[in-house]
Design an enzyme around this catalytic site. Structure first.
Site, short mmCIF file in Angstrom:
data_model
loop_
_atom_site.label_atom_id
_atom_site.label_comp_id
_atom_site.label_asym_id
_atom_site.label_seq_id
_atom_site.Cartn_x
_atom_site.Cartn_y
_atom_site.Cartn_z
N LEU A 33 48.14 1.17 -19.55
CA LEU A 33 48.18 1.67 -20.94
C LEU A 33 47.13 1.00 -21.83
O LEU A 33 47.27 0.98 -23.05
CB LEU A 33 49.59 1.53 -21.54
CG LEU A 33 50.69 2.33 -20.83
CD1 LEU A 33 52.03 2.18 -21.57
CD2 LEU A 33 50.33 3.82 -20.75
N THR A 35 44.14 2.17 -22.20
CA THR A 35 43.55 3.31 -22.93
C THR A 35 44.43 4.56 -22.81
O THR A 35 44.27 5.49 -23.59
CB THR A 35 42.13 3.66 -22.41
OG1 THR A 35 42.20 3.86 -20.99
CG2 THR A 35 41.15 2.54 -22.71
N ALA A 71 42.31 5.27 -12.60
CA ALA A 71 42.30 4.15 -13.56
C ALA A 71 40.92 3.51 -13.61
O ALA A 71 40.43 3.03 -12.59
CB ALA A 71 43.35 3.12 -13.14
N ALA A 72 40.31 3.50 -14.79
CA ALA A 72 38.97 2.93 -14.92
C ALA A 72 38.60 2.86 -16.39
O ALA A 72 39.14 3.62 -17.22
CB ALA A 72 37.94 3.80 -14.21
N SER A 114 31.84 10.12 -10.47
CA SER A 114 31.20 10.72 -11.66
C SER A 114 29.77 11.14 -11.39
O SER A 114 29.06 10.51 -10.58
CB SER A 114 31.20 9.67 -12.77
OG SER A 114 30.43 10.11 -13.87
N TYR A 138 28.48 1.78 -16.13
CA TYR A 138 29.59 2.68 -15.80
C TYR A 138 29.27 3.46 -14.52
O TYR A 138 30.05 3.46 -13.56
CB TYR A 138 29.87 3.64 -16.96
CG TYR A 138 30.77 4.79 -16.58
CD1 TYR A 138 32.10 4.59 -16.28
CD2 TYR A 138 30.26 6.10 -16.49
CE1 TYR A 138 32.92 5.63 -15.90
CE2 TYR A 138 31.07 7.15 -16.12
CZ TYR A 138 32.40 6.92 -15.83
OH TYR A 138 33.21 7.97 -15.45
N LYS A 142 30.94 3.20 -10.59
CA LYS A 142 31.48 4.32 -9.80
C LYS A 142 30.75 4.43 -8.45
O LYS A 142 31.38 4.70 -7.42
CB LYS A 142 31.33 5.63 -10.59
CG LYS A 142 32.21 5.71 -11.82
CD LYS A 142 33.67 5.96 -11.45
CE LYS A 142 34.58 6.03 -12.65
NZ LYS A 142 35.97 6.36 -12.32
N PHE A 166 31.28 16.46 -13.23
CA PHE A 166 30.26 16.63 -14.26
C PHE A 166 31.01 16.58 -15.62
O PHE A 166 31.79 15.67 -15.81
CB PHE A 166 29.38 17.84 -13.94
CG PHE A 166 28.39 17.46 -12.84
CD1 PHE A 166 28.83 17.09 -11.57
CD2 PHE A 166 27.04 17.36 -13.10
CE1 PHE A 166 27.94 16.65 -10.59
CE2 PHE A 166 26.14 16.92 -12.12
CZ PHE A 166 26.60 16.58 -10.86
N HIS A 189 32.98 12.22 -26.59
CA HIS A 189 32.63 13.48 -25.93
C HIS A 189 32.39 14.62 -26.93
O HIS A 189 33.01 14.68 -28.00
CB HIS A 189 33.72 13.87 -24.93
CG HIS A 189 33.72 12.98 -23.72
ND1 HIS A 189 34.86 12.64 -23.03
CD2 HIS A 189 32.71 12.34 -23.11
CE1 HIS A 189 34.54 11.84 -22.03
NE2 HIS A 189 33.24 11.64 -22.05
N LEU A 190 31.49 15.49 -26.53
CA LEU A 190 31.00 16.54 -27.43
C LEU A 190 32.11 17.48 -27.91
O LEU A 190 32.24 17.74 -29.11
CB LEU A 190 29.90 17.34 -26.72
CG LEU A 190 29.36 18.55 -27.47
CD1 LEU A 190 28.71 18.13 -28.78
CD2 LEU A 190 28.37 19.31 -26.60
#
Ligand code: UFG
Length: 322
Positions: A33, A35, A71-72, A114, A138, A142, A166, A189-190
């Protein structure tokens, strides 16, 4: 199957958990928890507030058939400023998880990798054999985990699949009316930022860079609906082969520019997104588009939902608050 989902209180982890439950699987979620949100955990899942590095004493009692590992830490900018957190949480944490799986005989894992593993690439669309040259810690974290999975699969017989996402968007609203979507404390994020700007619930959207070598000067990304993504996880659970590690890109195979996304947000919401044209954001590649041919041949997976569906579902989720 009885599936352990790490990070199941996060965006993609909660959607995949809900889909697993809907398909009749049992789901055990672990999430610290840090994030994630406790109220994003599907009601029918078993939940433990734990770190992935702390599973060894308990995993033996849970009779797990497979793990889906989300989880990351996942903020590119933060990873540049605080790389130690990414190496410790993502890489060291995952190695501890893998050793727990080994110790307790859990035979298969699907990992949330990713497109960030590829970094800038002149080769588009990006195939799984495109060289991986991550441009930030990051993406490096990955990639390090993907490499560890390959070694653990070969040496210890694990069935491992790395799914390289993606740009994921959209939300899941299930038959019971429960909804699962993107709710990051720090939203980078956009699509969620554009929706909040359109709703007047956030600042004007900063459009990062209008001078890229792309048709309209803004970055091109390959957006994929989180529901399609969830389907790929369910297929990957079944497709894993003991002793083998597979890497699979998940995208639509086509790109949309930032301006195209903003126009679709305008169409879906009926409101124009207020925009401030700003400088490029450090580290953003001009174009990132996936080849999804391998996903089709290995998993029998093809995306079914377009950008309008993603933005429509994300908008419904934003308006519900959960
Ligand atoms: N963008 C804006 N304004 C914003 C947010 C984003 O103009 O407020 C632009 C970005 O510059 C980029 C595009 O919108 O051109 C998409 O940005 P996102 O932050 O939504 O997504 P990214 O492509 O940066 O990130 C995604 C994943 C990451 C992954 C990365 C790989 O979300 O987890 O791809 O490059 F690391």
């Amino acid at each position: 199957m009885r599936v352990l989902v790490t990070g199941g209180a996060g965006y993609i982890g909660s959607v995949v958990s809900a889909r697993l439950l809907a398909e009749g699987h049992q789901v055990v979620i672990v999430d610290d928890l840090s994030t994630g949100h406790a109220d994003a955990v599907p009601k029918a899942a078993e939940f433990h507030q734990l770190s992935i590095a702390a599973l060894d004493p308990v995993l033996g009692d849970w009779a797990i058939d497979a793990v889906i590992h989300f989880a990351a830490k996942s903020l590119v900018g933060e990873s540049v400023d605080e790389p130690a957190q990414y190496w410790r949480n993502n890489v060291v944490g995952t190695v501890a998880l893998l050793d727990s799986l080994r110790a307790h005989g859990v035979p298969r894992i699907v990992f949330s990798s990713s497109a960030a593993t590829y970094g800038h690439s002149d080769q588009q669309p990006i195939r799984e054999d495109t060289p991986a040259r991550p441009g930030n810690p990051y993406g490096a974290s990955k990639l390090a985990i993907d490499l560890a999975l390959a070694d653990y699969a070969r040496a210890y017989g694990l069935a491992a699949t790395s799914l390289r996402y993606f740009n994921v968007a959209g939300a899941l609203i299930d038959a019971a009316g429960d909804s699962y979507g993107e709710r990051h404390a720090t939203e980078t994020h956009l699509i969620p930022n554009a929706l909040r700007a359109a709703a007047g619930q956030g600042p004007a959207l900063s459009l990062f860079g209008t001078d890229y070598p792309t048709p309209d000067g803004t970055c091109v990304r390959d957006y994929i609906h989180v529901r399609d993504l969830a389907d790929a996880h369910l297929l990957a659970l079944r497709a894993g082969v003991p002793g083998e590690h597979q890497i699979v890109n998940l995208g639509s195979g086509a790109g949309s520019s930032v301006r195209e996304v903003l126009a679709t947000v305008g169409d879906v919401t009926g409101r124009q997104v207020p925009v401030n044209e700003a400088a490029r954001r450090a580290g953003d590649p001009p174009v990132l588009v996936a080849s999804n041919e391998y996903a089709a041949s290995l998993l029998g997976w093809r995306p079914t939902l377009d950008l309008t569906a993603m933005i429509t579902d994300a908008w419904r989720f934003e308006q519900r608050g959960r």
